[in-house]
Motif scaffolding. Structure first.
Motif, PDB file in Angstrom:
ATOM      1  N   GLY A   1       0.458  -1.356  -0.169  1.00 40.36           N
ATOM      2  CA  GLY A   1      -0.182  -0.262  -0.014  1.00 40.36           C
ATOM      3  C   GLY A   1       0.515   1.174   0.480  1.00 40.36           C
ATOM      4  O   GLY A   1       0.057   2.422  -1.080  1.00 40.36           O
ATOM      5  N   LEU A   2       1.857   0.699   1.228  1.00 36.29           N
ATOM      6  CA  LEU A   2       2.548   2.536   1.012  1.00 36.29           C
ATOM      7  C   LEU A   2       3.557   2.846  -0.584  1.00 36.29           C
ATOM      8  O   LEU A   2       3.327   3.719  -0.750  1.00 36.29           O
ATOM      9  CB  LEU A   2       3.861   2.369   2.218  1.00 36.29           C
ATOM     10  CG  LEU A   2       4.456   3.434   2.668  1.00 36.29           C
ATOM     11  CD1 LEU A   2       3.397   4.767   3.146  1.00 36.29           C
ATOM     12  CD2 LEU A   2       5.790   3.005   4.284  1.00 36.29           C
ATOM     13  N   SER A   3       3.733   1.873  -1.127  1.00 33.35           N
ATOM     14  CA  SER A   3       4.876   1.682  -2.352  1.00 33.35           C
ATOM     15  C   SER A   3       3.729   1.928  -3.568  1.00 33.35           C
ATOM     16  O   SER A   3       4.396   3.080  -4.483  1.00 33.35           O
ATOM     17  CB  SER A   3       5.151   0.191  -2.563  1.00 33.35           C
ATOM     18  OG  SER A   3       6.056   0.171  -2.087  1.00 33.35           O
ATOM     19  N   ARG A   4       2.790   1.891  -3.669  1.00 33.88           N
ATOM     20  CA  ARG A   4       1.351   2.134  -4.263  1.00 33.88           C
ATOM     21  C   ARG A   4       1.215   3.582  -3.962  1.00 33.88           C
ATOM     22  O   ARG A   4       0.852   4.348  -5.226  1.00 33.88           O
ATOM     23  CB  ARG A   4      -0.081   0.859  -4.248  1.00 33.88           C
ATOM     24  CG  ARG A   4       0.426  -0.237  -5.192  1.00 33.88           C
ATOM     25  CD  ARG A   4      -0.483  -0.596  -4.644  1.00 33.88           C
ATOM     26  NE  ARG A   4      -1.529  -1.472  -3.603  1.00 33.88           N
ATOM     27  CZ  ARG A   4      -2.529  -0.984  -2.848  1.00 33.88           C
ATOM     28  NH1 ARG A   4      -3.569   0.139  -3.844  1.00 33.88           N
ATOM     29  NH2 ARG A   4      -2.743  -0.988  -1.917  1.00 33.88           N
ATOM     30  N   ALA A   5       0.908   4.117  -2.934  1.00 35.45           N
ATOM     31  CA  ALA A   5       0.370   5.361  -2.389  1.00 35.45           C
ATOM     32  C   ALA A   5       1.887   6.350  -3.158  1.00 35.45           C
ATOM     33  O   ALA A   5       1.953   6.918  -4.084  1.00 35.45           O
ATOM     34  CB  ALA A   5       0.615   5.579  -1.186  1.00 35.45           C
ATOM     35  N   VAL A   6       2.898   6.081  -2.757  1.00 37.95           N
ATOM     36  CA  VAL A   6       4.352   7.125  -3.446  1.00 37.95           C
ATOM     37  C   VAL A   6       4.238   7.043  -5.426  1.00 37.95           C
ATOM     38  O   VAL A   6       4.382   7.838  -5.280  1.00 37.95           O
ATOM     39  CB  VAL A   6       6.035   5.703  -2.407  1.00 37.95           C
ATOM     40  CG1 VAL A   6       6.735   6.470  -3.433  1.00 37.95           C
ATOM     41  CG2 VAL A   6       5.861   6.610  -0.718  1.00 37.95           C
ATOM     42  N   LYS A   7       4.233   5.811  -5.474  1.00 37.43           N
ATOM     43  CA  LYS A   7       4.234   5.416  -6.983  1.00 37.43           C
ATOM     44  C   LYS A   7       2.647   6.309  -7.876  1.00 37.43           C
ATOM     45  O   LYS A   7       3.779   7.520  -8.847  1.00 37.43           O
ATOM     46  CB  LYS A   7       4.065   4.004  -7.939  1.00 37.43           C
ATOM     47  CG  LYS A   7       4.139   4.125  -9.464  1.00 37.43           C
ATOM     48  CD  LYS A   7       5.836   3.966  -9.773  1.00 37.43           C
ATOM     49  CE  LYS A   7       5.665   3.494 -11.119  1.00 37.43           C
ATOM     50  NZ  LYS A   7       6.564   4.253 -11.496  1.00 37.43           N
TER      51      LYS A   7
END
Length: 355
Positions: free
Chosen positions: A131-137
């Motif tokens: 979820g964090l990686s997708r938010a950053v992307k």
């Protein structure tokens, strides 16, 4: 009429294979129908635990099973290339555990076989779906960062050497130590967030200060005290990319890294803003009226990352799409890893060309 579920066979019933079996139980579009392992009793145990119908006596027998549409390969690194290439040539789609291969020569062979086969080969880099990686992307794609020109990434474990003496710590079976084990995750995620630029020069060093003395041993894996340790326990590298950006990478299984977080980290520096990811927290920083302003990035909601990864794999198979974590990304990662090891050995930077 409902489409037939994608029939999946799993090669490797160890810890990571078991994780995949549990995850696939939550995927409506896929069904695990066969499993194999070098230890048949373990494969039989997993089949009973997860309700898997068939246990094949060997990987070759599983790959000859014409009812299987896709295979998951979760075995020691030295076997990745032979199994992935045979699976592709037999018309199977492949989800391959990281790293792609034990070295870039083997990775190139897999990459070429995938292109020739017309089948999907996807790398199992689940961190992309967190979820964090997708938010950053999403923030990056929204333009909040501007041009990312510098990044620092790593994973510094103070005491975490896995399976001392086993394949984990034998270069001819693993390809290397923490660089190829956990460093590949940080390398892969960093390049993905940066937009997949190509590496053009690499300078790096590796060190083995604790493993040979049986210090810094962690809890993952099964040790073999009659075995040996001939890989690094820390690696450091600087990677120059074809868009002018730089990426520095530091990883360890064992290090006196006083005051540094043991969680995986990525720091991205852009012309409009910066993002830090440390463990399960991310922060965005920018200037407003010449003042530094920081805000927390909230992870995107959704299913667990491995479930999202498998849903993407199924979608790529159904729609003949190139996976986000494609064969090319796996090959690129292996080329960088090899270049770091070569640079450490020679003391020189390594230049990479792309045709």
């Amino acid at each position: 009429m409902t489409e037939k579920k994608i029939q999946v066979g799993i090669i490797g019933a160890g810890a990571i294979g078991n994780v995949h079996m549990r995850t696939l139980a939550g995927i409506d579009d896929m069904e695990t129908t066969a499993v194999t392992d070098a230890s048949l009793p373990l494969a039989q145990q997993r089949a009973e635990e997860h309700g898997i119908g068939r246990v094949h006596e060997s990987p070759q027998a599983l790959l000859e099973d014409e009812t299987i549409d896709a295979v998951i390969i979760g075995v020691p690194n030295q076997y990745h290339a032979a199994l992935a290439i045979e699976a592709l040539r037999r018309g199977k789609h492949v989800l391959l555990e990281k790293p792609m291969a034990i070295d870039s020569v083997a990775a190139q062979a897999i990459f070429e076989a995938a292109g020739e086969s017309g089948r999907i080969l996807m790398m199992s880099h689940q961190m992309r779906w967190q979820g964090l990686s997708r938010a950053v992307k999403a923030r990056i794609e929204n333009g909040d960062m501007g041009r990312i020109y510098n990044a620092k990434a790593g994973w510094l474990r103070k005491k975490g050497i896995p399976g001392w003496g086993s394949w984990f710590t034998r270069k001819d079976q693993s390809g290397g130590g923490p660089l190829i084990d956990i460093g590949v995750h940080m390398l892969d995620l960093s390049l993905y967030l940066m937009g997949n630029p190509k590496p053009i020069t690499v300078f790096g060093s590796t060190y083995a200060e604790f493993g040979p003395n049986k210090e810094g041993i962690g809890t993952w894996g099964t040790p073999n005290w009659d075995g040996y340790y001939d890989v690094e326990d820390l690696a450091s590298a600087l990677i120059k990319l074809d868009n002018g950006a730089t990426l520095s990478l530091e990883v360890s299984w064992a290090a006196h890294a006083a005051g540094l977080p043991e969680a995986p980290f990525i720091y991205l520096m852009g012309t409009k803003g910066g993002i830090s990811i440390v463990g399960e927290r991310a922060t965005y920083v920018t200037y407003q009226d010449n003042e530094v302003v920081e805000t927390e990035i909230v992870p995107l909601e959704g299913e667990e990352e491995r479930i999202l990864m498998f849903r993407h794999f199924a979608e790529c198979i159904r729609e003949h799409k190139t996976p986000i974590s494609s064969a090319l990304t796996g090959y690129t990662n292996n080329r960088i890893l090899d270049a770091i090891y070569e640079s450490s050995r020679t003391g020189n930077e390594v230049k990479l060309s792309w045709s």
